[in-house]
Design a protein around this motif. Structure first.
Motif, PDB file in Angstrom:
ATOM      1  N   ILE A   1       3.608   6.438  -2.791  1.00 33.89           N
ATOM      2  CA  ILE A   1       5.067   6.351  -2.907  1.00 33.89           C
ATOM      3  C   ILE A   1       5.722   7.530  -2.204  1.00 33.89           C
ATOM      4  N   MET A   2       6.670   7.218  -1.334  1.00 33.13           N
ATOM      5  CA  MET A   2       7.459   8.229  -0.645  1.00 33.13           C
ATOM      6  C   MET A   2       8.928   8.015  -1.024  1.00 33.13           C
ATOM      7  N   VAL A   3       9.536   9.025  -1.659  1.00 35.77           N
ATOM      8  CA  VAL A   3      10.918   8.915  -2.123  1.00 35.77           C
ATOM      9  C   VAL A   3      11.840   9.660  -1.166  1.00 35.77           C
ATOM     10  N   LEU A   4      12.967   9.015  -0.815  1.00 31.09           N
ATOM     11  CA  LEU A   4      14.009   9.669  -0.015  1.00 31.09           C
ATOM     12  C   LEU A   4      15.156  10.062  -0.942  1.00 31.09           C
ATOM     13  N   GLN A   5      15.396  11.375  -1.047  1.00 33.58           N
ATOM     14  CA  GLN A   5      16.423  11.899  -1.945  1.00 33.58           C
ATOM     15  C   GLN A   5      17.798  11.836  -1.291  1.00 33.58           C
ATOM     16  N   THR A   6      18.774  11.440  -2.090  1.00 38.41           N
ATOM     17  CA  THR A   6      20.153  11.459  -1.590  1.00 38.41           C
ATOM     18  C   THR A   6      20.740  12.866  -1.661  1.00 38.41           C
ATOM     19  N   GLU A   7      20.149  13.713  -2.531  1.00 35.89           N
ATOM     20  CA  GLU A   7      20.601  15.105  -2.646  1.00 35.89           C
ATOM     21  C   GLU A   7      19.488  16.037  -2.197  1.00 35.89           C
ATOM     22  N   HIS A   8      19.871  17.137  -1.568  1.00 38.98           N
ATOM     23  CA  HIS A   8      18.889  18.129  -1.113  1.00 38.98           C
ATOM     24  C   HIS A   8      18.637  19.111  -2.263  1.00 38.98           C
ATOM     25  N   SER A   9      17.621  18.811  -3.092  1.00 38.26           N
ATOM     26  CA  SER A   9      17.354  19.602  -4.292  1.00 38.26           C
ATOM     27  C   SER A   9      15.856  19.758  -4.490  1.00 38.26           C
TER      28      SER A   9
ATOM     29  N   ASP B   1       0.832  -1.206   0.000  1.00 39.38           N
ATOM     30  CA  ASP B   1       0.000   0.000   0.000  1.00 39.38           C
ATOM     31  C   ASP B   1       0.868   1.257   0.000  1.00 39.38           C
ATOM     32  N   VAL B   2       1.945   1.221   0.768  1.00 36.05           N
ATOM     33  CA  VAL B   2       2.871   2.362   0.875  1.00 36.05           C
ATOM     34  C   VAL B   2       4.278   1.867   0.579  1.00 36.05           C
TER      35      VAL B   2
END
Length: 473
Positions: free
Chosen positions: A77-85, A48-49
């Motif tokens: 969908i929750m995405v974790l970015q490796t870059e702060h952009s 579900d998530v």
């Protein structure tokens, strides 16, 4: 309701921390390893998530997130970015992600954001539980009745609906077993949860186990994705098992374990999952006979038969036919676009005289067909199927001298018993009416029924109180 969360993060420590924080009773968390096939596991997880690091998504903006968003479960969908952009964040959301966060934020902020995402998913799933076809939600008033037999039955239904006990609904084909199950679900504390129906006779044996309990990817040939079963889908609500008498014996043993432990084990899974469901089963078979024949487990029969509800067939409550017929006319007006307002008296008399082997379902089909064929504002005899043209004016076929008359070979035992009961009931009422000179109140008191019920039975048997005043002693 059960929310399935899949974590696929590049940071193993962060993943373990999130698993510990959100692994609650209503949330099932699965953490995937950082192996080469982790992306494939995410796609086939039926979650579900999905919480995933962008480093683990092949071409995330070009197509990876879009593929996840297009899965049958339509996951959040929750995405974790490796870059702060901010530019990357906007691209991920445009591609189909629900949210995108920089992986360097504090653990507390990340957990709070994830909890918000899970709650949003829960609310969306609750909205999906509503009737999406615009149909009226089943309710107790659907069973409003003039029949004393049905009134007693519905009193029993109202007593057991608020409980959490296992129910067995019995009755002939077409009496409305699934509709009653939905009504009971709607009248119970589980009304806000899901209602999941499974017809155990409609699926091949090899597919039924997966349908009920689910399976893991690779559990058998063709299992390219994990699949959640009906019990998991019904978590927090009610599961309705129709035609339970058709269930294979080896699955009966697995069902018994679910009823005793409330744990399910999908095919190919290494561990069990706890589910919170109310089970309502239904059948038109004589399960006691099936037990004696060795086709149904005795222990499962006793477990399912905590409370048994036997819906009376339509021919045993003919007083309800006019009301039901008129209600179906109103229901079908919008569906078929015909302005039919009423049912002619001869047609209604034929409807009330018919035996209705298909019960409520057959009545619905006859009304819809007749409305389609009608060229005026009412349903007439010409619009009814040919079987109704031979209906007699009398509602009851009377035995002669207490013995069966007519084509008894074509009748079932239940039909024969029904005819004999009706004949006895009519004869009894004639004697009591004669005894009291046609007095409705005295006759009702003598018979131990209400005056309303007496009037209904007199209409059914074509009895008039005036005919008995002459016999007053």
């Amino acid at each position: 309701m059960l929310i399935r969360v899949v974590l696929a993060l590049g940071d193993r420590e962060l993943q373990r921390g999130l698993e510990e924080q959100i692994g609650l009773a209503e949330i099932e968390v699965e953490g995937l390893t950082g192996e080469a096939d982790s992306w494939r596991q995410v796609v086939r997880s039926c979650a579900d998530v999905i919480v995933i690091s962008d480093s683990m998504i092949p071409a995330p903006v070009a197509g990876g997130i879009g593929l996840l968003a297009g899965l049958p479960e339509n996951p959040t969908i929750m995405v974790l970015q490796t870059e702060h952009s901010a530019e990357l964040q906007a691209g991920y959301i445009a591609a189909g992600a629900h949210s995108s966060l920089y992986s360097g934020i504090s653990r507390e902020r990340m957990i709070k954001a994830l909890e918000g995402t899970i709650e949003s998913r829960r609310l969306a799933m609750m909205r999906d539980r509503l009737d999406r076809r615009g149909r009226s939600v089943p309710k107790i008033s659907d069973f409003t009745t003039n029949s004393e037999v049905m009134q007693l039955f519905m009193n029993e239904v109202q007593l057991v609906a608020p409980s959490d006990s296992v129910l067995m609904i019995m009755g002939e084909t077409g009496v409305g077993k699934e509709h009653l199950a939905k009504v009971i679900h709607g009248e119970s504390p589980r009304a806000s949860g899901p209602f999941v129906a499974v017809n155990t006779a409609a699926l091949p044996e090899q597919l039924l186990e997966s349908e009920l309990f689910g399976h893991k990817q690779g559990a058998f040939t063709g299992a390219t994705r994990s699949r959640r079963g009906a019990f998991e889908q019904a978590h927090g609500g009610t599961i309705f098992l129709d035609e339970i008498g058709e269930m294979p014996l080896h699955l009966q043993a697995k069902l018994l374990r679910v009823l005793q432990e409330y744990e399910i084990q999908p095919i190919g899974a290494e561990k069990s999952s706890w589910v919170d469901v109310r089970v309502i089963a239904a059948t038109n078979k004589d399960l006691e006979q099936e037990v004696n024949s060795g086709n149904f487990r005795k222990d499962l029969y006793y477990r399912l038969s905590v409370i048994k509800l036997n819906i009376p067939p339509l021919r045993m409550r003919r007083e309800d036919i006019p009301h039901l017929a008129r209600r179906f006319v109103m229901d079908f007006k919008c569906k078929i676009g015909r302005d039919i307002r009423q049912i002619a008296e001869p047609a209604m008399a034929a409807l009330c005289s018919y035996e209705w082997p298909g019960n409520i379902r057959e009545l619905m089909n006859v009304i819809e067909r007749s409305m389609l064929l009608s060229r005026s504002g009412e349903i007439t005899m010409e619009n009814l199927p040919s079987a109704f043209l031979y209906a007699t004016d009398k509602n009851v076929e009377e035995p002669v001298n207490g013995n069966l008359a007519g084509n008894w070979q074509a009748k079932t035992l239940q039909h024969v018993v029904s005819l004999m009961v009706e004949h006895t009931e009519k004869e009894y009422l004639c004697r009591v009416l004669a005894e009291h000179g046609g007095s409705i109140r005295k006759t009702a008191d003598h018979a131990g029924i209400t005056t309303r019920s007496l009037y209904s039975k007199m209409r059914r048997y074509d009895l008039r109180k005036e005919d008995f005043k002459k016999r007053k002693r």
